[in-house]
Design a protein around this motif. Structure first.
Motif, PDB file in Angstrom:
ATOM      1  N   THR A  75       0.864  -1.175   0.000  1.00  5.10           N
ATOM      2  CA  THR A  75       0.000   0.000   0.000  1.00  5.10           C
ATOM      3  C   THR A  75       0.900   1.224   0.000  1.00  5.10           C
ATOM      4  N   PHE A  76       0.738   2.072  -1.017  1.00  2.00           N
ATOM      5  CA  PHE A  76       1.522   3.306  -1.087  1.00  2.00           C
ATOM      6  C   PHE A  76       0.798   4.390  -0.310  1.00  2.00           C
ATOM      7  N   GLU A  77       1.537   5.055   0.575  1.00  2.00           N
ATOM      8  CA  GLU A  77       1.010   6.224   1.280  1.00  2.00           C
ATOM      9  C   GLU A  77       1.691   7.443   0.669  1.00  2.00           C
ATOM     10  N   ILE A  78       0.880   8.378   0.162  1.00  2.00           N
ATOM     11  CA  ILE A  78       1.399   9.588  -0.446  1.00  2.00           C
ATOM     12  C   ILE A  78       1.153  10.726   0.541  1.00  2.00           C
ATOM     13  N   LYS A  79       2.243  11.341   1.031  1.00  2.00           N
ATOM     14  CA  LYS A  79       2.131  12.402   2.031  1.00  2.00           C
ATOM     15  C   LYS A  79       2.611  13.722   1.448  1.00  2.00           C
ATOM     16  N   HIS A  80       1.805  14.769   1.688  1.00  2.00           N
ATOM     17  CA  HIS A  80       2.171  16.128   1.284  1.00  2.00           C
ATOM     18  C   HIS A  80       1.767  17.047   2.428  1.00  2.00           C
ATOM     19  N   GLY A  81       2.748  17.518   3.171  1.00  2.00           N
ATOM     20  CA  GLY A  81       2.443  18.314   4.361  1.00  2.00           C
ATOM     21  C   GLY A  81       1.730  17.441   5.380  1.00  2.00           C
ATOM     22  N   ASP A  82       0.571  17.910   5.860  1.00  2.00           N
ATOM     23  CA  ASP A  82      -0.215  17.136   6.820  1.00  2.00           C
ATOM     24  C   ASP A  82      -1.177  16.164   6.140  1.00  2.00           C
ATOM     25  N   ALA A  83      -1.369  16.325   4.828  1.00  2.00           N
ATOM     26  CA  ALA A  83      -2.306  15.466   4.094  1.00  2.00           C
ATOM     27  C   ALA A  83      -1.651  14.131   3.759  1.00  2.00           C
ATOM     28  N   SER A  84      -2.463  13.084   3.793  1.00  2.00           N
ATOM     29  CA  SER A  84      -1.963  11.744   3.507  1.00  2.00           C
ATOM     30  C   SER A  84      -3.054  10.942   2.803  1.00  2.00           C
ATOM     31  N   GLU A  85      -2.648  10.173   1.809  1.00  2.00           N
ATOM     32  CA  GLU A  85      -3.599   9.322   1.075  1.00  2.00           C
ATOM     33  C   GLU A  85      -2.953   7.957   0.867  1.00  2.00           C
ATOM     34  N   LYS A  86      -3.731   6.890   1.073  1.00  2.00           N
ATOM     35  CA  LYS A  86      -3.222   5.534   0.863  1.00  2.00           C
ATOM     36  C   LYS A  86      -3.890   4.913  -0.357  1.00  2.00           C
ATOM     37  N   VAL A  87      -3.073   4.252  -1.194  1.00  2.00           N
ATOM     38  CA  VAL A  87      -3.558   3.604  -2.408  1.00  2.00           C
ATOM     39  C   VAL A  87      -2.963   2.200  -2.454  1.00  2.00           C
ATOM     40  N   GLU A  88      -3.836   1.193  -2.549  1.00  2.00           N
ATOM     41  CA  GLU A  88      -3.366  -0.190  -2.610  1.00  2.00           C
ATOM     42  C   GLU A  88      -2.808  -0.486  -3.996  1.00  2.00           C
ATOM     43  N   ALA A  89      -1.617  -1.087  -4.027  1.00  2.00           N
ATOM     44  CA  ALA A  89      -0.952  -1.405  -5.289  1.00  2.00           C
ATOM     45  C   ALA A  89      -1.400  -2.768  -5.794  1.00  2.00           C
ATOM     46  N   LYS A  90      -1.287  -2.944  -7.106  1.00  4.46           N
ATOM     47  CA  LYS A  90      -1.641  -4.217  -7.734  1.00  4.46           C
ATOM     48  C   LYS A  90      -0.392  -4.868  -8.308  1.00  4.46           C
ATOM     49  N   LEU A  91      -0.353  -6.198  -8.224  1.00  6.78           N
ATOM     50  CA  LEU A  91       0.744  -6.963  -8.798  1.00  6.78           C
ATOM     51  C   LEU A  91       0.619  -6.903 -10.313  1.00  6.78           C
TER      52      LEU A  91
END
Length: 158
Positions: A75-91
């Motif tokens: 799962t990639f977590e993309i952080k920018h400042g205080d904001a954070s978003e998680k995106v599940e990766a696919k094989l």
């Protein structure tokens, strides 16, 4: 006399039992010492500088020892400042997990690949600069160069 013989027999019996237990424990320890210890390794691959409103591929190559892993959870977590978003990766290929991500704002982002392999969890980080500006590493280098310049001027005045 019977009591002394009884105590002596119990003592010998206890020593025999404890000796057997020690041998079994030693054998189990030796077995695990012979096994190879493997650790997961994750390599994040993405451009280090991208444009605002550009969708870019971000991949992670996942290894367990030297072998690529097809059953990891990434799962990639993309952080920018205080904001954070998680995106599940696919094989997408042997040991390679991928997302496509749209960077909407300028700035420095941290990409964290939360990866579960076997009983291990690892979180490697990669920085991505979006749009104009300098990365944190560049800012630190500039600050260090500024400090060195000030020190040179100080030494020249003496």
């Amino acid at each position: 006399m019977k009591n002394i013989i009884f105590v002596f027999v119990c003592l010998i019996f206890s020593l025999i039992i404890s000796g057997c237990q020690e041998t079994e424990t030693h054998g189990a320890h030796q077995q695990t010492a012979d096994e190879e210890v493997k650790a997961p390794r994750v390599e994040i691959q993405a451009k280090e500088h991208v444009n605002k409103n550009e969708t870019v591929p971000i991949t992670a190559n996942v290894y367990y020892g030297e072998d690529l892993v097809d059953d990891a959870k990434v799962t990639f977590e993309i952080k920018h400042g205080d904001a954070s978003e998680k995106v599940e990766a696919k094989l997408i290929d042997a040991g390679t997990y991928k997302i496509d991500y749209l960077f909407k704002e300028d700035g420095t982002y941290q990409v964290i690949a939360h990866t579960d392999v076997k009983d291990y969890h690892t979180m490697p980080v990669k920085e991505i600069q979006v749009g104009e500006g300098t990365t944190i590493k560049s800012t630190e280098t500039e600050h260090q160069q500024h400090q060195e310049t000030e020190n040179e001027h100080y030494h020249d005045d003496k």
